[in-house]
Design a protein around this motif. Structure first.
Motif, PDB file in Angstrom:
ATOM      1  N   ASN A   1      14.887   8.578   1.364  1.00 19.87           N
ATOM      2  CA  ASN A   1      16.532   8.067   1.806  1.00 19.87           C
ATOM      3  C   ASN A   1      17.210   9.345   1.493  1.00 19.87           C
ATOM      4  O   ASN A   1      17.404   9.887   0.584  1.00 19.87           O
ATOM      5  CB  ASN A   1      16.906   6.903   0.784  1.00 19.87           C
ATOM      6  CG  ASN A   1      16.183   5.798   0.867  1.00 19.87           C
ATOM      7  OD1 ASN A   1      14.920   5.911   0.598  1.00 19.87           O
ATOM      8  ND2 ASN A   1      16.509   4.676   1.457  1.00 19.87           N
TER       9      ASN A   1
ATOM     10  N   ASP B   1       9.988   9.969   6.234  1.00 21.22           N
ATOM     11  CA  ASP B   1       9.550   8.766   7.182  1.00 21.22           C
ATOM     12  C   ASP B   1      10.579   9.280   8.505  1.00 21.22           C
ATOM     13  O   ASP B   1      10.983   9.997   8.566  1.00 21.22           O
ATOM     14  CB  ASP B   1      10.068   7.593   6.593  1.00 21.22           C
ATOM     15  CG  ASP B   1      11.754   7.466   6.221  1.00 21.22           C
ATOM     16  OD1 ASP B   1      12.399   8.538   6.581  1.00 21.22           O
ATOM     17  OD2 ASP B   1      11.988   6.298   6.273  1.00 21.22           O
TER      18      ASP B   1
ATOM     19  N   GLU C   1       0.934  -1.344  -0.006  1.00 19.13           N
ATOM     20  CA  GLU C   1       0.018  -0.012  -0.023  1.00 19.13           C
ATOM     21  C   GLU C   1       1.011   1.357   0.013  1.00 19.13           C
ATOM     22  O   GLU C   1       1.908   1.088   0.974  1.00 19.13           O
ATOM     23  CB  GLU C   1      -0.747  -0.052   1.210  1.00 19.13           C
ATOM     24  CG  GLU C   1      -1.117   1.205   1.874  1.00 19.13           C
ATOM     25  CD  GLU C   1      -1.612   1.166   3.329  1.00 19.13           C
ATOM     26  OE1 GLU C   1      -2.265   2.072   3.688  1.00 19.13           O
ATOM     27  OE2 GLU C   1      -0.979   0.374   4.167  1.00 19.13           O
TER      28      GLU C   1
HETATM   29  P1  ADP Z   1      15.251   0.873   1.276  1.00 19.67           P
HETATM   30  O1  ADP Z   1      15.809  -0.586   1.889  1.00 19.67           O
HETATM   31  O2  ADP Z   1      15.960   0.633  -0.057  1.00 19.67           O
HETATM   32  O3  ADP Z   1      15.769   2.185   1.999  1.00 19.67           O
HETATM   33  P2  ADP Z   1      12.730   1.279   2.085  1.00 19.67           P
HETATM   34  O4  ADP Z   1      11.522   0.133   2.364  1.00 19.67           O
HETATM   35  O5  ADP Z   1      12.992   1.788   3.230  1.00 19.67           O
HETATM   36  O6  ADP Z   1      13.536   0.697   0.982  1.00 19.67           O
HETATM   37  O7  ADP Z   1      11.995   2.497   1.155  1.00 19.67           O
HETATM   38  C1  ADP Z   1      12.593   3.619   0.672  1.00 19.67           C
HETATM   39  C2  ADP Z   1      11.801   4.808   1.111  1.00 19.67           C
HETATM   40  O8  ADP Z   1      10.579   5.020   0.093  1.00 19.67           O
HETATM   41  C3  ADP Z   1      11.297   4.982   2.402  1.00 19.67           C
HETATM   42  O9  ADP Z   1      12.315   5.478   3.226  1.00 19.67           O
HETATM   43  C4  ADP Z   1      10.074   5.909   2.187  1.00 19.67           C
HETATM   44  O10 ADP Z   1      10.295   7.199   2.334  1.00 19.67           O
HETATM   45  C5  ADP Z   1       9.504   5.255   0.839  1.00 19.67           C
HETATM   46  N1  ADP Z   1       8.518   4.494   0.980  1.00 19.67           N
HETATM   47  C6  ADP Z   1       8.653   3.014   1.040  1.00 19.67           C
HETATM   48  N2  ADP Z   1       7.610   2.098   1.349  1.00 19.67           N
HETATM   49  C7  ADP Z   1       6.538   3.102   1.067  1.00 19.67           C
HETATM   50  C8  ADP Z   1       5.153   3.044   1.315  1.00 19.67           C
HETATM   51  N3  ADP Z   1       4.687   1.906   1.364  1.00 19.67           N
HETATM   52  N4  ADP Z   1       4.553   4.191   1.189  1.00 19.67           N
HETATM   53  C9  ADP Z   1       5.105   5.379   1.224  1.00 19.67           C
HETATM   54  N5  ADP Z   1       6.573   5.385   1.061  1.00 19.67           N
HETATM   55  C10 ADP Z   1       7.149   4.458   1.217  1.00 19.67           C
END
Ligand code: ADP
Ligand code: MG
Length: 301
Positions: A213, A187, A178
Motif C-alpha cells: 500500500n 502487487d 495463504e
Molecule cells: P487493504 O484493503 O487494507 O489494502 P489488502 O488485502 O489489499 O488490504 O492487503 C494489503 C497489502 O498486503 C496488499 O496490497 C499486498 O501487498 C499484501 N498482501 C495482502 N494479502 C496478501 C497475501 N495473501 N499474500 C501476500 N501479500 C499479501
C-alpha cells in the motif's frame, strides 16, 4: 452534462482531477458532501436535499465513498438510483466490494484465481483453520480494513494462533489467507473502466514490508500486464458489477490471484505512475454511457 461527485473533501487529488477533467470537457460539475445530504425516502417522488436546497437535474453521479461511511454513502447513491440518475458505480456493487469475504466468494464462484483463503468464527477451530490454508506463514485480515490497516503477516504457527485468537477476542470478522511469498511485497493495481484495463501499475512495499500500500510507504511504477492478468481484472470488475474499479492482483506460482476489488480507486498513484489522464477517461465513459433511467438496479437490493 451536469455531473455530481459524491466526495467529502474537494481538495483530495482524485476529486480535484475529476472536477478538472469534467470542466475541461465542458460539463457542469458539483462536489456533493454525501454525509450532509438528507433524503425523503417515503415520498412517491424520491428527493435529495442539501443545506435546504433540493438537488436536482444531475445527469450522472460519481460516487467516491470512503470506507468508513459506506453505509450512509451507499444510501445516498441508492436514492439517486431511485430518482433514475446514472451512477458510475451502483450502490449494490459498492456495498458488495466493501465486504472482502462476500467479494471473494463471488469471485471464487466464477472461477477467478484467489489466494487460498479460510474464514471462521467459533474459537475452537484455529488449528484446523490454519491447516486449511496450508499452515504458517499466513496473512490474517480484518474484513473491513483498508490501506493495509488490519492486515497482519504471521510468520510462525504460534504467531498465527495468537493473532487469530486476538481478533476473535475482539469479535471482529477476519479471514486467513495463504501468504503469497513469491509476490515479494509487490502487487499490481489494474484500473478498469468499462470492459478495459486503462492503466496498470506495480506497487512495491518499502524495504522489509510485505504490504505494498502506498499509504504504508510503498512506491508505484508503470507495468505491462499479461493478457491473463488483463482478463482477470476485467472479469473481476464485471463480476462485482463495477463500471470503474481498481483490481489488485498478486503474481503467484499458480497464476494471477485477486486480493481485492476497489470501488473508489484513487487516481493519484495511477496517474502519477502511468502519466495517463485516467480522470479524463472516466468522464469520457460517463459521456458515452450516462442516460436517465439507465441504472440497472434502480436502487433495489
Ligand atoms: P487493504 O484493503 O487494507 O489494502 P489488502 O488485502 O489489499 O488490504 O492487503 C494489503 C497489502 O498486503 C496488499 O496490497 C499486498 O501487498 C499484501 N498482501 C495482502 N494479502 C496478501 C497475501 N495473501 N499474500 C501476500 N501479500 C499479501
Ligand atoms: Mg489493498
Amino acid at each position: 452534462m451536469k455531473i455530481g461527485i459524491l466526495s467529502r473533501n474537494r481538495k483530495l487529488y482524485s476529486t480535484k482531477r475529476l472536477v478538472e477533467a469534467a470542466q475541461e470537457r465542458g460539463h457542469e460539475v458539483r462536489v456533493i458532501n454525501h454525509l450532509r445530504c438528507y433524503m425523503n425516502i417515503a415520498s412517491f417522488k424520491p428527493s435529495i436535499h442539501l443545506d435546504g436546497e433540493l438537488l436536482s437535474g444531475f445527469d450522472a453521479i460519481i460516487p467516491r465513498i470512503g470506507a468508513s461511511v459506506t453505509f450512509y454513502g451507499t444510501a445516498v447513491v441508492r436514492q439517486f438510483e431511485m430518482m433514475g440518475t446514472f451512477c458510475l458505480n451502483e450502490s449494490v456493487a459498492i456495498s458488495r466490494s466493501r465486504d472482502k469475504l462476500r467479494s471473494l466468494q463471488l469471485l471464487s464462484r466464477k472461477g477467478i484465481g484467489l489466494p487460498v483463503t479460510g474464514f471462521a468464527h467459533s474459537p475452537d477451530d484455529t488449528d484446523d483453520l490454519l491447516n486449511l490454508v496450508g499452515g504458517a506463514p499466513v496473512v490474517v485480515k480484518l474484513l473491513e480494513g483498508t490501506q493495509g490497516k488490519g492486515v497482519v503477516l504471521a510468520e510462525t504457527r504460534n504467531a498465527a494462533e495468537s493473532v487469530v485468537e486476538a481478533f476473535r477476542g475482539l469479535n471482529a470478522n477476519f479471514l486467513v489467507q495463504e501468504f503469497v511469498k513469491e509476490a515479494k511485497g509487490a502487487d499490481i493495481r489494474c484500473f478498469v473502466i468499462g470492459e478495459k484495463v486503462v492503466a496498470a501499475m506495480i506497487r512495491q512495499g518499502k524495504e522489509g514490508e510485505f504490504r505494498s500500500n502506498i499509504h504504508r510507504g510503498g512506491s508505484a511504477k508503470l507495468i505491462k500486464i499479461t493478457p491473463e492478468e488483463r482478463s482477470t481484472a476485467v472479469r473481476s470488475a464485471r463480476i462485482m458489477g463495477l463500471n470503474v474499479a481498481g483490481v489488485d492482483i498478486l503474481r503467484s506460482n499458480h497464476g494471477p490471484v485477486v486480493m481485492e476489488v476497489n470501488s473508489s480507486p484513487g487516481l493519484e498513484g495511477i496517474e502519477g505512475a502511468t502519466k495517463k489522464d485516467v480522470a479524463g477517461m472516466i468522464i469520457e465513459y460517463i459521456e458515452r454511457h450516462a442516460k436517465a433511467g439507465k441504472t440497472k438496479t434502480k436502487g433495489s437490493g
